[in-house]
Write an enzyme that holds these catalytic residues in place. Structure first.
Site, mmCIF file in Angstrom:
data_model
loop_
_atom_site.group_PDB
_atom_site.id
_atom_site.type_symbol
_atom_site.label_atom_id
_atom_site.label_comp_id
_atom_site.label_asym_id
_atom_site.label_seq_id
_atom_site.Cartn_x
_atom_site.Cartn_y
_atom_site.Cartn_z
ATOM 1 N N GLU A 263 5.250 3.970 -6.626
ATOM 2 C CA GLU A 263 5.144 3.264 -7.905
ATOM 3 C C GLU A 263 5.006 4.205 -9.095
ATOM 4 O O GLU A 263 4.233 3.918 -10.016
ATOM 5 C CB GLU A 263 3.954 2.305 -7.838
ATOM 6 N N HIS A 287 6.683 -5.232 -4.958
ATOM 7 C CA HIS A 287 5.453 -4.490 -4.681
ATOM 8 C C HIS A 287 5.254 -3.348 -5.686
ATOM 9 O O HIS A 287 4.197 -3.230 -6.305
ATOM 10 C CB HIS A 287 5.494 -3.952 -3.246
ATOM 11 N N GLU A 288 6.287 -2.523 -5.831
ATOM 12 C CA GLU A 288 6.146 -1.363 -6.733
ATOM 13 C C GLU A 288 5.933 -1.826 -8.175
ATOM 14 O O GLU A 288 5.151 -1.237 -8.913
ATOM 15 C CB GLU A 288 7.365 -0.435 -6.627
ATOM 16 N N HIS A 291 2.398 -2.805 -8.877
ATOM 17 C CA HIS A 291 1.514 -1.655 -9.114
ATOM 18 C C HIS A 291 1.386 -1.320 -10.603
ATOM 19 O O HIS A 291 0.441 -0.631 -10.991
ATOM 20 C CB HIS A 291 2.041 -0.415 -8.389
ATOM 21 N N GLU A 310 -3.832 -0.962 -3.088
ATOM 22 C CA GLU A 310 -2.830 -1.589 -2.215
ATOM 23 C C GLU A 310 -3.143 -3.047 -1.882
ATOM 24 O O GLU A 310 -2.242 -3.866 -1.800
ATOM 25 C CB GLU A 310 -2.650 -0.765 -0.942
ATOM 26 N N ASP A 367 -3.370 11.447 4.572
ATOM 27 C CA ASP A 367 -2.049 11.209 5.177
ATOM 28 C C ASP A 367 -2.158 10.919 6.678
ATOM 29 O O ASP A 367 -1.312 10.239 7.239
ATOM 30 C CB ASP A 367 -1.133 12.419 4.976
ATOM 31 N N TYR A 375 -3.524 -2.148 2.859
ATOM 32 C CA TYR A 375 -2.550 -3.090 2.305
ATOM 33 C C TYR A 375 -2.853 -4.513 2.761
ATOM 34 O O TYR A 375 -3.044 -5.427 1.950
ATOM 35 C CB TYR A 375 -1.128 -2.740 2.769
HETATM 36 ZN ZN ZN Z 1 1.739 0.141 -2.811
#
Ligand code: ZN
Length: 593
Positions: A263, A287-288, A291, A310, A367, A375
């Site tokens: 995003e 979704h993006e 954001h 998220e 990560d 999410y």
């Molecule tokens: Zn996201």
């Protein structure tokens, strides 16, 4: 000296950066970025200033007035990188650091021409979330620090640079064969939202404020696929308030991009696997776009609060889908999310701390624990709050939340204090402590049902008893119904069943990667040889982690597919992003276990 972010050397007692001025050259032949950054501080300062850096070779550090600054790199730490401690002379208003990036900068990916659609020019792009800005820029690399930025980026003259910023003025020819492009980002953003891509790029206008960028070979398909983006922006504004970033542009990257989307403000980065040719995967754009409110306006203070970004955004994405396509469409999206969450919880184990929303990741590489949990569990918590107080009240709360915290970075605790103030007693009523602090999925999680998904689900679950969809049913199924059907089939089948599925549903030839990868995952786990070529083709071409994990996992089920998986990885690894490589390595570690 409070360090409030476990993934940064940022010290909240020290001055904060309020603006960055980047002057960078992109050197494709050496695969390096060289140049300088000027960090303007929020007040004239003296004494220590700790910056994050990873693999950077620093050549000089001065004040903006040219006085030398004493600097000292700390030891190399595997997750955080190196603390760069500057000792500022009194009255320092800004620092100028000259440097170049290291050989394996994790925030950058360099692509050879063969890895692009056009195959003629190299490509590079950045991915700074969660903690990788420090591998391209020495900075306070914590979301707690927000800054505006300006950039002058020098690239080969045949190539174009785009950034998470507005372009500023016309490019200027610089030394032989190079040109410099200028960017200005007037809104203060955290470092992880700084973004840069350089390649052979073309663009198409989609509306007065939206444009799509892609390689020339891809740009028409991208413009068609994302033509509806202005409708999405309008719906989102009706739900969440004005769009505050001026433009909403998108960049379609080469297939090695490790995520579905990122995003980056004013320039969402997208995987080309969304170009299904039927607009069936544009939910990632919703979704993006969402954001732009939840994540970019109101930002998680540290990765321990990633679910704030998220969870709210997945919930918002499905509200946009509902406004555009109705309740059935959003219910289907919730159903897919529930499946993804169940898989993630099963992978970690229901008592794992990585299934908690408000995490404590000190000493953990974010990560390594990236998953659907923030999410999907996060969005279920938001949906539970919405159901508990009613949509009307919750929408008012959400707008107040965005207004109260916009352009700031906050913690879970700050959200909950605001919730208690606005909607007293609701947190206790929904069991917020368990939701935020305990692993697994609480018993009061909302369940989303969709009538249209019941037929494919029950047909798939009846597979072993001989249930099969009729030709008439198949003709009416949407891609989501087909996807749900595949998701509920047994994970391993005999060859005759695989053949029947592929002949009836033409799965191996699909251009929709969600369906294609779901099918190839079943077929690979079934040791079904006719798909091996297609599996190889997908894994060599596409680096999206969402697809690598299940496909390489499925290949681990049989001796000859294990070997196939190892062969494919040996061929594909040099073309993968470092993050994607790590995912595959973690999957393959379990091959022999
Ligand atoms: Zn996201």
């Amino acid at each position: 000296m409070p360090r409030l972010d476990p993934h940064s050397y940022f010290d909240s007692d020290q001055p904060r950066t309020r603006r960055l001025d980047l002057d960078l050259a992109i050197e494709f032949d050496r695969r390096r970025v060289t140049g300088q950054v000027t960090l303007t501080l929020d007040r004239p300062s003296a004494g220590p200033l700790d910056l994050d850096s990873k693999g950077l070779a620093i050549t000089s550090v001065r004040t903006t007035l040219g006085r030398p600054i004493v600097w000292e790199p700390g030891p190399e730490e595997p997750i955080l990188g190196t603390r760069l401690r500057l000792t500022l002379p009194p009255g320092t208003e800004g620092v100028v650091i000259t440097y170049e990036t290291g050989h394996d900068a994790i925030g950058l990916q360099w692509l050879a021409p063969e890895q692009t659609a056009g195959r003629r020019h190299p490509f590079m792009f950045t991915q700074f979330q969660p903690i990788h800005a420090r591998s391209m820029i020495p900075c306070q690399d914590s979301p707690m620090v927000r800054a505006t930025y300006h950039a002058a980026v020098t690239v080969p003259e045949a190539l174009t640079a785009v950034m998470s910023a507005g372009p500023e003025g016309a490019p200027v020819a610089s030394e032989a064969g190079m040109r410099t492009m200028f960017f200005e980002m007037p809104q203060a953003i955290p470092s992880y939202l700084i973004a840069l891509a350089v390649g052979d790029l073309a663009c198409r206008e989609l509306s007065r404020r939206a444009r799509v960028w892609a390689e020339p070979a891809t740009v028409e398909a991208a413009a068609w696929e994302f033509a509806g983006v202005e409708d999405m922006i309008v719906r989102a504004e009706q739900l969440f308030g004005p769009y505050e970033w001026d433009r909403y542009d998108m960049l379609v990257l080469p297939p090695s991009f490790p995520y579905g989307g990122m995003e980056n403000p004013r320039m969402t980065f997208l995987t080309p696997t969304l170009l299904a040719g039927d607009r069936s995967l544009v939910d990632v754009v919703a979704h993006e776009l969402a954001h732009s409110w939840t994540g970019n306006l109101v930002t998680n203070a540290t990765m321990d609060h990633f679910w704030l970004n998220e969870g709210f955004t997945v919930w918002a994405e499905r509200r946009i889908l509902e406004a555009l396509h109705g309740e059935a469409a959003s219910a289907a999206s919730w159903a897919l999310g529930q499946t993804a969450l169940a898989e993630a919880i099963a992978r970690f184990g229901a008592d794992s701390p990585f299934t908690v929303l408000r995490t404590h990741l000190e000493g953990v590489d974010p990560d390594d624990v990236y998953s659907s949990v923030p999410y999907e569990k996060g969005s279920l918590f938001v949906a539970l709050l919405e159901r508990t107080v009613g949509r009307e009240r919750f929408d008012l709360f959400l707008r107040a939340y965005i207004q109260r915290f916009h352009f700031t970075s906050i913690t879970t605790e700050e959200l909950m204090a605001f919730l208690e103030q606005q909607l007293p007693g609701v947190a206790a009523r929904v069991g917020a402590e368990e939701w935020l602090g305990k692993p697994g999925l609480p018993a009061n999680a909302p369940v989303f049902r969709s009538a249209s998904l019941e037929a494919p689900t029950s047909l798939a679950e009846g597979w072993a008893k001989g249930a099969r969809p009729s030709a008439e049913q198949l003709a009416t199924w949407s891609h989501i119904e087909l996807l749900i059907y595949l998701q509920h089939l047994p994970r391993q089948l005999d060859a005759a069943s695989c053949r029947w599925l592929d002949e009836t549903l033409k799965l191996t030839a699909r251009g929709n990667y969600e369906i294609l990868v779901e099918w190839l995952t079943i077929a690979a786990a079934s040791d079904y040889e006719p798909v091996f070529g297609r599996v190889r083709e997908v894994l060599v071409k596409v680096g999206r982690m969402k697809y690598l994990r299940p496909l390489y996992g499925a290949l681990g089920k049989h001796p000859r597919t294990r070997q196939l998986g190892r062969d494919i990885f040996a061929a594909a690894a040099p073309t993968y992003h470092a993050l994607s490589r790590r995912v595959v390595e973690s999957v393959m570690e379990k091959y022999d276990g």
